[in-house]
Design an enzyme around this catalytic site. Structure first.
Site, PDB file in Angstrom:
ATOM      1  N   SER A  28       1.208   1.909  -0.300  1.00 53.67           N
ATOM      2  CA  SER A  28       2.026   3.195   0.206  1.00 53.67           C
ATOM      3  C   SER A  28       0.853   3.919   0.580  1.00 53.67           C
ATOM      4  O   SER A  28      -0.280   3.854   0.066  1.00 53.67           O
ATOM      5  CB  SER A  28       2.593   3.591  -1.090  1.00 53.67           C
ATOM      6  OG  SER A  28       3.870   2.937  -1.409  1.00 53.67           O
ATOM      7  N   PHE A  31       2.044   9.301   3.061  1.00 50.10           N
ATOM      8  CA  PHE A  31       3.585   9.440   3.351  1.00 50.10           C
ATOM      9  C   PHE A  31       3.798   7.949   3.963  1.00 50.10           C
ATOM     10  O   PHE A  31       3.423   7.543   4.877  1.00 50.10           O
ATOM     11  CB  PHE A  31       3.814  10.398   4.409  1.00 50.10           C
ATOM     12  CG  PHE A  31       2.979  11.709   4.345  1.00 50.10           C
ATOM     13  CD1 PHE A  31       3.724  12.807   3.728  1.00 50.10           C
ATOM     14  CD2 PHE A  31       1.614  12.045   4.612  1.00 50.10           C
ATOM     15  CE1 PHE A  31       3.393  13.834   3.261  1.00 50.10           C
ATOM     16  CE2 PHE A  31       1.331  13.462   4.243  1.00 50.10           C
ATOM     17  CZ  PHE A  31       2.029  14.396   3.723  1.00 50.10           C
ATOM     18  N   GLY A  32       5.006   7.372   3.581  1.00 50.93           N
ATOM     19  CA  GLY A  32       5.399   6.395   4.041  1.00 50.93           C
ATOM     20  C   GLY A  32       4.946   5.132   3.323  1.00 50.93           C
ATOM     21  O   GLY A  32       3.959   5.180   2.433  1.00 50.93           O
ATOM     22  N   ASP A  33       5.666   3.888   3.508  1.00 53.27           N
ATOM     23  CA  ASP A  33       4.932   2.625   3.154  1.00 53.27           C
ATOM     24  C   ASP A  33       4.476   1.720   4.270  1.00 53.27           C
ATOM     25  O   ASP A  33       4.380   2.055   5.388  1.00 53.27           O
ATOM     26  CB  ASP A  33       6.344   2.070   2.578  1.00 53.27           C
ATOM     27  CG  ASP A  33       6.821   2.464   1.346  1.00 53.27           C
ATOM     28  OD1 ASP A  33       6.223   2.991   0.385  1.00 53.27           O
ATOM     29  OD2 ASP A  33       8.193   2.545   1.352  1.00 53.27           O
ATOM     30  N   ILE A  34       3.555   0.750   3.608  1.00 51.48           N
ATOM     31  CA  ILE A  34       2.621  -0.167   4.465  1.00 51.48           C
ATOM     32  C   ILE A  34       3.119  -1.543   4.427  1.00 51.48           C
ATOM     33  O   ILE A  34       3.340  -1.934   3.406  1.00 51.48           O
ATOM     34  CB  ILE A  34       1.258   0.045   4.177  1.00 51.48           C
ATOM     35  CG1 ILE A  34       0.774   1.653   4.285  1.00 51.48           C
ATOM     36  CG2 ILE A  34       0.436  -0.638   5.238  1.00 51.48           C
ATOM     37  CD1 ILE A  34      -0.568   1.884   3.381  1.00 51.48           C
ATOM     38  N   ASP A 139      -8.665  14.475   2.392  1.00 42.16           N
ATOM     39  CA  ASP A 139      -8.173  13.793   1.162  1.00 42.16           C
ATOM     40  C   ASP A 139      -9.210  12.513   1.241  1.00 42.16           C
ATOM     41  O   ASP A 139      -8.920  11.196   0.897  1.00 42.16           O
ATOM     42  CB  ASP A 139      -6.632  13.221   1.525  1.00 42.16           C
ATOM     43  CG  ASP A 139      -6.278  12.598  -0.135  1.00 42.16           C
ATOM     44  OD1 ASP A 139      -6.529  12.838  -0.954  1.00 42.16           O
ATOM     45  OD2 ASP A 139      -5.242  11.560  -0.072  1.00 42.16           O
TER      46      ASP A 139
END
Length: 337
Positions: A28, A31-34, A139
């Site tokens: 993850s 933002f979103g999933d891998i 980040d």
């Protein structure tokens, strides 16, 4: 035929961009999933990032744009495809190996000074390049630095630009204006003191965050980790207070003086000031030579794998395990300690 096999065979295939087959989830991002994917034509493995097309604040197409801007830079994955697939925004990119957080855990949360210095040199280089392209990352943390795979297995990559921001207009060269009303963006554990204070972030904040990453690797734990509080906001305030009340010399005690010199330098930078990347790299390169180390790309995990007769860790398996570990916690907050 067992039920699991029937389920797998009946599940519709997801094909992205007409070229890439989605295999399984491996992690993850902010933002979103891998997902692990595969080129239908060549069989080459790729990473596929997906987010709902109905997300309140879609980030993937913005992130794809940034990767395009950064293309050609050393230590940034190549973009193969981005677009929309049914109900998802998709981004297909090079598959990378484990993160520095994964590898730190693999090495029982201890890196030698040689490994830290080989990583530091590359990390400063990655930040210099994105700053050259007029963006700040916002980040910086061990989870966002990944090693490559195959012939790039000794090269460090910087990923996850969902929170990145343009700090300067590339044409006019005008810098964003100074403000003091900003919410904390990024990960509290590695955030700069100015970010905690609500000050608009600039290049100096990426550099300061990197200093905390270095000391995390040197110490194994930062003084403001594990702070207990009733609410997230109280927790962030406690982290901020501890960070501000810990003198740099105390934070860097037991490490070579160059690390406290680095952090003192970063904290002294003005809002619009360009960091002297070469000075900072030279600081650590001279230390590296003074300690009689060879820049041979033999990291601590290289040695550990040789000792245990293991091959290169499978990036998909490592990332999948990391994701499972994260899911055991109550979801991953945007701002963690």
């Amino acid at each position: 035929m067992d039920k699991m096999r029937i389920l797998k065979e009946s599940r519709p295939e997801i094909i992205v961009g007409g070229k890439y087959r989605v295999i399984r989830k491996i992690g993850s991002g902010s933002f979103g999933d891998i997902y692990l994917g595969m080129s239908i034509q060549s069989g080459e493995e790729v990473a596929i990032k997906m987010e709902s097309a109905h997300a309140r604040h879609p980030q993937l197409l913005y992130e794809a744009k940034l990767y395009r801007i950064l293309s050609g830079g050393v230590g940034f994955p190549r973009i193969r495809h981005h677009g929309k697939e049914k109900n998802f925004n998709t981004l297909v990119m090079d598959l990378l190996g484990p993160s520095l957080e994964d590898l730190f855990n693999f090495c029982t949360r201890h890196f030698t000074i040689k490994t830290v210095l080989m990583l530091v040199d590359q990390m400063i280089g990655r930040l210099e390049y994105i700053h050259l392209k007029c963006f700040i990352h916002r980040d910086i943390k061990p989870d966002n630095f990944l090693m490559g795979i195959g012939r790039h297995c000794n090269k460090l990559f910087l990923i996850d630009f969902g929170l990145a921001k343009k700090f300067r207009d590339p044409h006019t060269r005008h810098h964003i204006v100074y403000r003091e009303d900003k919410n904390l963006t990024g990960t509290a554990r590695y955030a700069s003191i100015n970010a905690h204070l609500g000050i608009e972030q600039s290049r100096r904040d990426d550099m300061e965050s990197l200093g905390y990453v270095m000391m995390y690797f040197n110490r194994g734990v930062l003084p403001w980790q594990g702070m207990k509080a009733n609410t997230k906001q109280q927790k962030y305030e406690k982290i901020s207070e501890k960070k501000m009340s810990t003198p740099i010399e105390v934070l860097c005690k037991g490490s070579p003086a160059e690390f406290s010199m680095y952090l003192n330098y970063c904290r002294s930078l003005r809002f619009e000031e360009q960091p002297d990347y070469m000075y900072l790299r030279q600081l650590f390169r001279i230390l590296f030579r003074t300690l009689n180390h060879q820049y041979d790309y033999i990291y601590d995990w290289t040695m550990l794998k040789q000792k245990t007769h293991q091959g290169q860790p499978n990036p998909a398996i490592l990332l999948e395990q990391l994701d499972k570990d994260k899911e055991k916690q109550n979801g991953k907050p945007l701002i963690a300690d």
